[in-house]
Design a protein around this motif. Structure first.
Motif, PDB file in Angstrom:
ATOM      1  N   VAL A 135       0.837  -1.207   0.000  1.00 22.15           N
ATOM      2  CA  VAL A 135       0.000   0.000   0.000  1.00 22.15           C
ATOM      3  C   VAL A 135       0.870   1.255   0.000  1.00 22.15           C
ATOM      4  CG1 VAL A 135      -1.670   1.337   1.339  1.00 22.15           C
ATOM      5  CG2 VAL A 135      -1.986  -1.120   1.067  1.00 22.15           C
ATOM      6  N   ILE A 136       1.964   1.250   0.755  1.00 19.10           N
ATOM      7  CA  ILE A 136       2.872   2.397   0.777  1.00 19.10           C
ATOM      8  C   ILE A 136       3.413   2.668  -0.624  1.00 19.10           C
ATOM      9  CG2 ILE A 136       5.099   3.249   1.630  1.00 19.10           C
ATOM     10  CD1 ILE A 136       4.506   1.656   4.224  1.00 19.10           C
ATOM     11  N   ILE A 137       3.830   1.620  -1.314  1.00 20.34           N
ATOM     12  CA  ILE A 137       4.363   1.789  -2.670  1.00 20.34           C
ATOM     13  C   ILE A 137       3.263   2.265  -3.625  1.00 20.34           C
ATOM     14  CG2 ILE A 137       5.338   0.550  -4.648  1.00 20.34           C
ATOM     15  CD1 ILE A 137       6.910  -1.134  -2.596  1.00 20.34           C
ATOM     16  N   SER A 138       2.053   1.738  -3.469  1.00 28.59           N
ATOM     17  CA  SER A 138       0.946   2.180  -4.313  1.00 28.59           C
ATOM     18  C   SER A 138       0.648   3.656  -4.104  1.00 28.59           C
ATOM     19  CB  SER A 138      -0.313   1.349  -4.017  1.00 28.59           C
ATOM     20  OG  SER A 138      -0.140   0.013  -4.419  1.00 28.59           O
ATOM     21  N   GLN A 139       0.678   4.095  -2.843  1.00 29.49           N
ATOM     22  CA  GLN A 139       0.469   5.509  -2.544  1.00 29.49           C
ATOM     23  C   GLN A 139       1.565   6.365  -3.178  1.00 29.49           C
ATOM     24  OE1 GLN A 139      -2.294   6.809  -1.294  1.00 29.49           O
ATOM     25  NE2 GLN A 139      -2.237   6.705   0.927  1.00 29.49           N
ATOM     26  N   ALA A 140       2.796   5.891  -3.065  1.00 29.65           N
ATOM     27  CA  ALA A 140       3.918   6.638  -3.638  1.00 29.65           C
ATOM     28  C   ALA A 140       3.769   6.772  -5.147  1.00 29.65           C
ATOM     29  CB  ALA A 140       5.233   5.938  -3.291  1.00 29.65           C
ATOM     30  N   LYS A 141       3.416   5.676  -5.820  1.00 25.96           N
ATOM     31  CA  LYS A 141       3.247   5.717  -7.268  1.00 25.96           C
ATOM     32  C   LYS A 141       2.086   6.627  -7.668  1.00 25.96           C
ATOM     33  CE  LYS A 141       5.300   1.299  -8.631  1.00 25.96           C
ATOM     34  NZ  LYS A 141       5.049  -0.022  -9.266  1.00 25.96           N
ATOM     35  N   ALA A 142       1.031   6.630  -6.864  1.00 28.04           N
ATOM     36  CA  ALA A 142      -0.104   7.497  -7.159  1.00 28.04           C
ATOM     37  C   ALA A 142       0.284   8.970  -7.049  1.00 28.04           C
ATOM     38  CB  ALA A 142      -1.267   7.184  -6.214  1.00 28.04           C
ATOM     39  N   LEU A 143       1.088   9.310  -6.050  1.00 29.27           N
ATOM     40  CA  LEU A 143       1.563  10.688  -5.916  1.00 29.27           C
ATOM     41  C   LEU A 143       2.426  11.080  -7.111  1.00 29.27           C
ATOM     42  CD1 LEU A 143       2.444  10.800  -2.108  1.00 29.27           C
ATOM     43  CD2 LEU A 143       0.608  12.056  -3.243  1.00 29.27           C
ATOM     44  N   LEU A 144       3.261  10.165  -7.564  1.00 25.98           N
ATOM     45  CA  LEU A 144       4.095  10.437  -8.738  1.00 25.98           C
ATOM     46  C   LEU A 144       3.243  10.602  -9.993  1.00 25.98           C
ATOM     47  CD1 LEU A 144       6.959   7.895  -7.976  1.00 25.98           C
ATOM     48  CD2 LEU A 144       7.184  10.386  -8.012  1.00 25.98           C
ATOM     49  N   ARG A 145       2.189   9.794 -10.130  1.00 20.40           N
ATOM     50  CA  ARG A 145       1.288   9.950 -11.277  1.00 20.40           C
ATOM     51  C   ARG A 145       0.571  11.289 -11.217  1.00 20.40           C
ATOM     52  NH1 ARG A 145       0.213   4.475 -10.304  1.00 20.40           N
ATOM     53  NH2 ARG A 145      -1.698   4.953  -9.177  1.00 20.40           N
ATOM     54  N   GLY A 146       0.214  11.718 -10.001  1.00 21.10           N
ATOM     55  CA  GLY A 146      -0.454  13.006  -9.850  1.00 21.10           C
ATOM     56  C   GLY A 146       0.420  14.153 -10.324  1.00 21.10           C
ATOM     57  N   VAL A 147       1.709  14.076 -10.068  1.00 22.15           N
ATOM     58  CA  VAL A 147       2.643  15.098 -10.539  1.00 22.15           C
ATOM     59  C   VAL A 147       2.645  15.144 -12.058  1.00 22.15           C
ATOM     60  CG1 VAL A 147       5.074  15.762 -10.664  1.00 22.15           C
ATOM     61  CG2 VAL A 147       4.104  14.954  -8.497  1.00 22.15           C
ATOM     62  N   ARG A 148       2.693  13.979 -12.693  1.00 23.36           N
ATOM     63  CA  ARG A 148       2.713  13.933 -14.155  1.00 23.36           C
ATOM     64  C   ARG A 148       1.417  14.465 -14.751  1.00 23.36           C
ATOM     65  NH1 ARG A 148       5.359   8.944 -13.178  1.00 23.36           N
ATOM     66  NH2 ARG A 148       3.418   7.788 -13.500  1.00 23.36           N
ATOM     67  N   ARG A 149       0.276  14.102 -14.143  1.00 21.77           N
ATOM     68  CA  ARG A 149      -1.013  14.589 -14.653  1.00 21.77           C
ATOM     69  C   ARG A 149      -1.078  16.099 -14.599  1.00 21.77           C
ATOM     70  NH1 ARG A 149      -3.403  10.274 -11.723  1.00 21.77           N
ATOM     71  NH2 ARG A 149      -3.874  11.708 -10.022  1.00 21.77           N
ATOM     72  N   HIS A 150      -0.599  16.671 -13.489  1.00 15.13           N
ATOM     73  CA  HIS A 150      -0.673  18.116 -13.335  1.00 15.13           C
ATOM     74  C   HIS A 150       0.229  18.825 -14.336  1.00 15.13           C
ATOM     75  CE1 HIS A 150      -1.619  21.838 -11.321  1.00 15.13           C
ATOM     76  NE2 HIS A 150      -0.334  22.120 -11.236  1.00 15.13           N
ATOM     77  N   GLU A 151       1.376  18.229 -14.627  1.00 16.85           N
ATOM     78  CA  GLU A 151       2.311  18.859 -15.557  1.00 16.85           C
ATOM     79  C   GLU A 151       1.759  18.906 -16.980  1.00 16.85           C
ATOM     80  OE1 GLU A 151       5.786  16.538 -14.943  1.00 16.85           O
ATOM     81  OE2 GLU A 151       6.485  17.743 -13.239  1.00 16.85           O
ATOM     82  N   GLU A 152       0.720  18.110 -17.267  1.00 22.85           N
ATOM     83  CA  GLU A 152       0.120  18.123 -18.596  1.00 22.85           C
ATOM     84  C   GLU A 152      -0.956  19.193 -18.752  1.00 22.85           C
ATOM     85  OE1 GLU A 152      -1.307  14.185 -18.922  1.00 22.85           O
ATOM     86  OE2 GLU A 152       0.688  13.288 -19.175  1.00 22.85           O
ATOM     87  N   SER A 153      -1.354  19.871 -17.671  1.00 21.03           N
ATOM     88  CA  SER A 153      -2.401  20.887 -17.735  1.00 21.03           C
ATOM     89  C   SER A 153      -1.813  22.209 -18.221  1.00 21.03           C
ATOM     90  CB  SER A 153      -3.030  21.057 -16.350  1.00 21.03           C
ATOM     91  OG  SER A 153      -2.064  21.490 -15.420  1.00 21.03           O
ATOM     92  N   PRO A 154      -2.686  23.199 -18.595  1.00 24.67           N
ATOM     93  CA  PRO A 154      -2.182  24.489 -19.096  1.00 24.67           C
ATOM     94  C   PRO A 154      -1.171  25.110 -18.143  1.00 24.67           C
ATOM     95  CG  PRO A 154      -4.545  24.339 -19.380  1.00 24.67           C
ATOM     96  CD  PRO A 154      -4.144  23.137 -18.583  1.00 24.67           C
ATOM     97  N   SER A 155      -0.131  25.704 -18.717  1.00 24.47           N
ATOM     98  CA  SER A 155       0.978  26.180 -17.892  1.00 24.47           C
ATOM     99  C   SER A 155       0.671  27.472 -17.152  1.00 24.47           C
ATOM    100  CB  SER A 155       2.230  26.374 -18.752  1.00 24.47           C
ATOM    101  OG  SER A 155       1.987  27.349 -19.741  1.00 24.47           O
TER     102      SER A 155
END
Length: 254
Positions: A135-155
């Motif tokens: 679960v800790i690793i899943s949470q960590a990966k989800a946080l990393l995915r959240g960073v990538r998703r946000h970087e794709e939004s308008p600057s």
């Protein structure tokens, strides 16, 4: 039964060597804990999951490592010598180069008060040490995915008297005396950017959690309230309206 990472059992490491040297584009996780056995267990499992790791035994060491080579995520214990997790998280949020790195707090401390305090000092997620490694690793990966998703939004987003610059993670507010610069930790900034992108539209707490933290990260509704309060402390209360019993919206006319 899935093992929690604080258990005394030790994983049997296979003959396969897991390299400490990250390949290009491999996310790097900085693990911070004053117990070597916990660090080794976490590091082994994170590397096994395809993530690179760096270890630190206290907050000061973590800051030194991060300033030399910023990680993509910090997994942070609270009870540590020299500099505890709360102090360390505050230091990350005050550092211009480190303030946007997501922080996952792990602790053996019981009770909601510690959870709330962790969020108050800028943590993005918070888990007890009884949580399984998976679960800790899943949470960590989800946080990393959240960073990538946000970087794709308008600057850059301009709304009312605010300019919200995602590339620099900074907000500018135009006043009669000129332009004032405001800085926010990553999740506060992402929440502000999300709400400001749709003035007048009401979002439930669950919708906000799913959008900012992701559907696979375990965080409670109170997390949103804490982050909205912190934004209001920096920006003022006129920009984000509370819709009682529902959630929040960005004001159409502040």
């Amino acid at each position: 039964m899935q093992e929690c990472f604080c258990c005394t059992e030790v994983y049997l490491v296979s003959a396969q060597v897991i390299s400490d040297v990250p390949e290009k584009d491999t996310p790097v996780v900085l693990l911070v804990d004053d117990e070597n056995d916990i660090l080794e267990l976490l590091a082994y499992n994170f590397r096994r999951a395809g993530l690179a790791t760096r270890n630190a035994l206290n907050g000061r060491e973590a800051l030194d490592i991060a300033r030399r080579q910023p990680p993509d995520l910090v997994v942070l214990d609270i009870l540590m010598p020299r500099m505890d997790g709360y102090e360390t998280c505050r230091a990350f949020r005050k550092d211009g180069k480190l303030r946007h790195i997501p922080v996952l707090m792990l602790t053996a401390l019981p009770g909601d008060d510690h959870h709330i305090k962790g969020l108050d000092v800028g943590a993005d997620s918070y888990l007890p040490k009884t949580t399984s490694v998976g679960v800790i690793i899943s949470q960590a990966k989800a946080l990393l995915r959240g960073v990538r998703r946000h970087e794709e939004s308008p600057s850059q987003l301009t709304v009312h008297d605010l300019v919200i610059d995602r590339d620099r993670y900074v907000v500018f507010r135009h006043t009669d005396g000129g332009r004032k610069e405001l800085r926010f930790p990553r999740k506060e900034f992402e929440l502000l950017h999300f709400l400001a992108g749709s003035p007048g539209l009401v979002f439930t707490r669950r919708e906000i959690l799913d959008r900012i933290w992701g559907t696979d990260v375990f965080v409670v509704d109170r997390t949103v309230d804490v982050h909205v309060r912190k934004i209001r402390e920096k920006l003022g209360s006129k920009y984000i309206d509370t819709v009682k019993g529902v959630g929040y919206k960005f004001a159409e006319k502040p």
